[in-house]
Write an enzyme that holds these catalytic residues in place. Structure first.
Site, PDB file in Angstrom:
ATOM      1  N   HIS A 139       9.906 -26.585   3.437  1.00 43.57           N
ATOM      2  CA  HIS A 139      10.795 -27.499   2.711  1.00 43.57           C
ATOM      3  C   HIS A 139      10.106 -28.224   1.554  1.00 43.57           C
ATOM      4  CE1 HIS A 139       9.047 -31.212   4.323  1.00 43.57           C
ATOM      5  NE2 HIS A 139       8.771 -30.464   5.371  1.00 43.57           N
ATOM      6  N   HIS A 148       2.540 -15.528  -7.547  1.00 41.10           N
ATOM      7  CA  HIS A 148       2.700 -14.513  -6.493  1.00 41.10           C
ATOM      8  C   HIS A 148       2.264 -15.109  -5.158  1.00 41.10           C
ATOM      9  CE1 HIS A 148       1.488 -10.241  -4.905  1.00 41.10           C
ATOM     10  NE2 HIS A 148       2.284 -10.876  -4.078  1.00 41.10           N
TER      11      HIS A 148
HETATM   12  C1  COA Z   1     -11.047 -13.802  -3.256  1.00 32.94           C
HETATM   13  C2  COA Z   1     -10.958 -12.476  -4.003  1.00 32.94           C
HETATM   14  C3  COA Z   1     -10.077 -12.683  -5.247  1.00 32.94           C
HETATM   15  C4  COA Z   1     -12.353 -12.078  -4.417  1.00 32.94           C
HETATM   16  O1  COA Z   1     -12.308 -10.816  -4.994  1.00 32.94           O
HETATM   17  P1  COA Z   1     -13.669 -10.196  -5.607  1.00 32.94           P
HETATM   18  O2  COA Z   1     -14.159 -11.105  -6.681  1.00 32.94           O
HETATM   19  O3  COA Z   1     -13.361  -8.777  -5.969  1.00 32.94           O
HETATM   20  O4  COA Z   1     -14.675 -10.327  -4.400  1.00 32.94           O
HETATM   21  P2  COA Z   1     -15.506  -9.203  -3.602  1.00 32.94           P
HETATM   22  O5  COA Z   1     -14.602  -8.344  -2.770  1.00 32.94           O
HETATM   23  O6  COA Z   1     -16.442  -8.550  -4.579  1.00 32.94           O
HETATM   24  O7  COA Z   1     -16.339 -10.118  -2.596  1.00 32.94           O
HETATM   25  C5  COA Z   1     -17.320 -11.019  -3.081  1.00 32.94           C
HETATM   26  C6  COA Z   1     -17.794 -11.846  -1.903  1.00 32.94           C
HETATM   27  O8  COA Z   1     -16.748 -12.720  -1.469  1.00 32.94           O
HETATM   28  C7  COA Z   1     -16.392 -12.481  -0.114  1.00 32.94           C
HETATM   29  N1  COA Z   1     -14.937 -12.565  -0.047  1.00 32.94           N
HETATM   30  C8  COA Z   1     -14.039 -11.812  -0.742  1.00 32.94           C
HETATM   31  N2  COA Z   1     -12.790 -12.190  -0.436  1.00 32.94           N
HETATM   32  C9  COA Z   1     -12.891 -13.178   0.470  1.00 32.94           C
HETATM   33  C10 COA Z   1     -11.937 -13.943   1.159  1.00 32.94           C
HETATM   34  N3  COA Z   1     -10.612 -13.750   0.963  1.00 32.94           N
HETATM   35  N4  COA Z   1     -12.376 -14.882   2.017  1.00 32.94           N
HETATM   36  C11 COA Z   1     -13.703 -15.082   2.220  1.00 32.94           C
HETATM   37  N5  COA Z   1     -14.660 -14.372   1.578  1.00 32.94           N
HETATM   38  C12 COA Z   1     -14.255 -13.430   0.716  1.00 32.94           C
HETATM   39  C13 COA Z   1     -16.915 -11.082   0.192  1.00 32.94           C
HETATM   40  O9  COA Z   1     -17.186 -10.931   1.551  1.00 32.94           O
HETATM   41  C14 COA Z   1     -18.149 -11.042  -0.667  1.00 32.94           C
HETATM   42  O10 COA Z   1     -19.169 -11.766  -0.006  1.00 32.94           O
HETATM   43  P3  COA Z   1     -20.731 -11.377  -0.160  1.00 32.94           P
HETATM   44  O11 COA Z   1     -21.048 -11.550  -1.630  1.00 32.94           O
HETATM   45  O12 COA Z   1     -21.422 -12.370   0.723  1.00 32.94           O
HETATM   46  O13 COA Z   1     -20.849  -9.972   0.280  1.00 32.94           O
HETATM   47  C15 COA Z   1     -10.302 -11.360  -3.132  1.00 32.94           C
HETATM   48  O14 COA Z   1     -11.190 -10.884  -2.140  1.00 32.94           O
HETATM   49  C16 COA Z   1      -9.031 -11.806  -2.445  1.00 32.94           C
HETATM   50  O15 COA Z   1      -9.010 -12.362  -1.337  1.00 32.94           O
HETATM   51  N6  COA Z   1      -7.885 -11.528  -3.143  1.00 32.94           N
HETATM   52  C17 COA Z   1      -6.566 -11.758  -2.646  1.00 32.94           C
HETATM   53  C18 COA Z   1      -5.796 -10.439  -2.764  1.00 32.94           C
HETATM   54  C19 COA Z   1      -4.362 -10.565  -2.323  1.00 32.94           C
HETATM   55  O16 COA Z   1      -4.023 -11.268  -1.386  1.00 32.94           O
HETATM   56  N7  COA Z   1      -3.501  -9.855  -3.043  1.00 32.94           N
HETATM   57  C20 COA Z   1      -2.079  -9.824  -2.756  1.00 32.94           C
HETATM   58  C21 COA Z   1      -1.630  -8.385  -2.855  1.00 32.94           C
HETATM   59  S1  COA Z   1      -0.013  -8.139  -2.215  1.00 32.94           S
END
Ligand code: COA
Length: 211
Positions: A139, A148
């Site tokens: 709410h 998004h």
């Molecule tokens: C947070 C986010 C944007 C980071 O993306 P990125 O910059 O490509 O990050 P990487 O996958 O290279 O990971 C980098 C580090 O962050 C950590 N990490 C990535 N996503 C994380 C998350 N959601 N929570 C905690 N840690 C996360 C990884 O484990 C990695 O750690 P390390 O360096 O110790 O190994 C992405 O992981 C994320 O969660 N995106 C959301 C996607 C989503 O929900 N999309 C909707 C589609 S319908």
């Protein structure tokens, strides 16, 4: 008579577009065609690909009046939505019949609401937002333009999320939290206060900085 006036054009031919096609079908509306400059497919799930975005103006002149931008990237979805509006198109909503939307909620134009999403009492969802599968917007929340809200994410009451935010899969926002424009909230994060614009925040509780 304008035979194209009620037909819906889909702008975007990627993964999100496929879901949108099926949402329109669930609403009893068969999309007219797809615009996407990057696909070589002749059709997507049986909907013809007409060509690239440069056809928008010609299709408007032919009589098409309704469109939906089915692109996951927030800034691009907003840019193309604005372009369509400026040409005179109506941006139609794609709302799956299983979504639960309060009669007191306010919905902007060109939004999509996926299966089993809930938009509760007095919540406001701005134009071109995506409320993805199973998301819960409680709410009095406010969702900005072209934001998004990803699958299975949850926000408690009175949360404010500004424009072009990605609120990641399974993320949670405590009641009264605030998330600034263009921020990214990582999958599974728990926001318990304010996240400033343009930051990426992850973890429990969500903290900005390099993930
Ligand atoms: C947070 C986010 C944007 C980071 O993306 P990125 O910059 O490509 O990050 P990487 O996958 O290279 O990971 C980098 C580090 O962050 C950590 N990490 C990535 N996503 C994380 C998350 N959601 N929570 C905690 N840690 C996360 C990884 O484990 C990695 O750690 P390390 O360096 O110790 O190994 C992405 O992981 C994320 O969660 N995106 C959301 C996607 C989503 O929900 N999309 C909707 C589609 S319908």
């Amino acid at each position: 008579m304008n035979t194209f006036a009620n037909r819906v054009l889909i702008v975007g031919g990627g993964g999100h577009s496929k879901v949108i096609i099926e949402v329109f079908r669930a609403m009893g509306c068969e999309p007219a065609g797809i615009l996407d400059p990057h696909t070589s497919d002749r059709d997507i799930l049986g909907v013809a690909v007409f060509g690239g975005d440069d056809l928008m103006e010609r299709l408007f002149e032919m009589g098409y009046r309704r469109a939906h931008v089915a692109i996951g990237q927030n800034s691009l979805r907003r840019r193309l939505g604005t372009q369509l509006k400026n040409l005179g198109f109506e941006l139609v909503n794609a709302i799956h019949p299983s979504a639960v939307i309060s009669p007191s909620a306010e919905l902007g134009e060109g939004i999509s609401v996926m299966p089993n999403a809930v938009i509760h009492t007095k919540a406001r969802v701005s134009a071109l937002a995506i409320v993805n599968t199973g998301a819960i917007i409680e709410h009095d929340c406010f969702i900005g333009v072209a934001t998004h809200v990803a699958p299975r994410s949850v926000m408690g009451g009175n949360v404010v999320i500004e424009d072009e935010v990605l609120f990641g899969i399974g993320a949670v926002a405590r009641p009264l939290s605030r998330i600034g424009a263009r921020a990214t909230i990582g999958a599974g994060a728990v926001v318990i206060g304010t996240i400033e614009p343009d930051l990426v925040a992850t973890g429990v509780p969500a903290r900005p900085g390099s993930p």
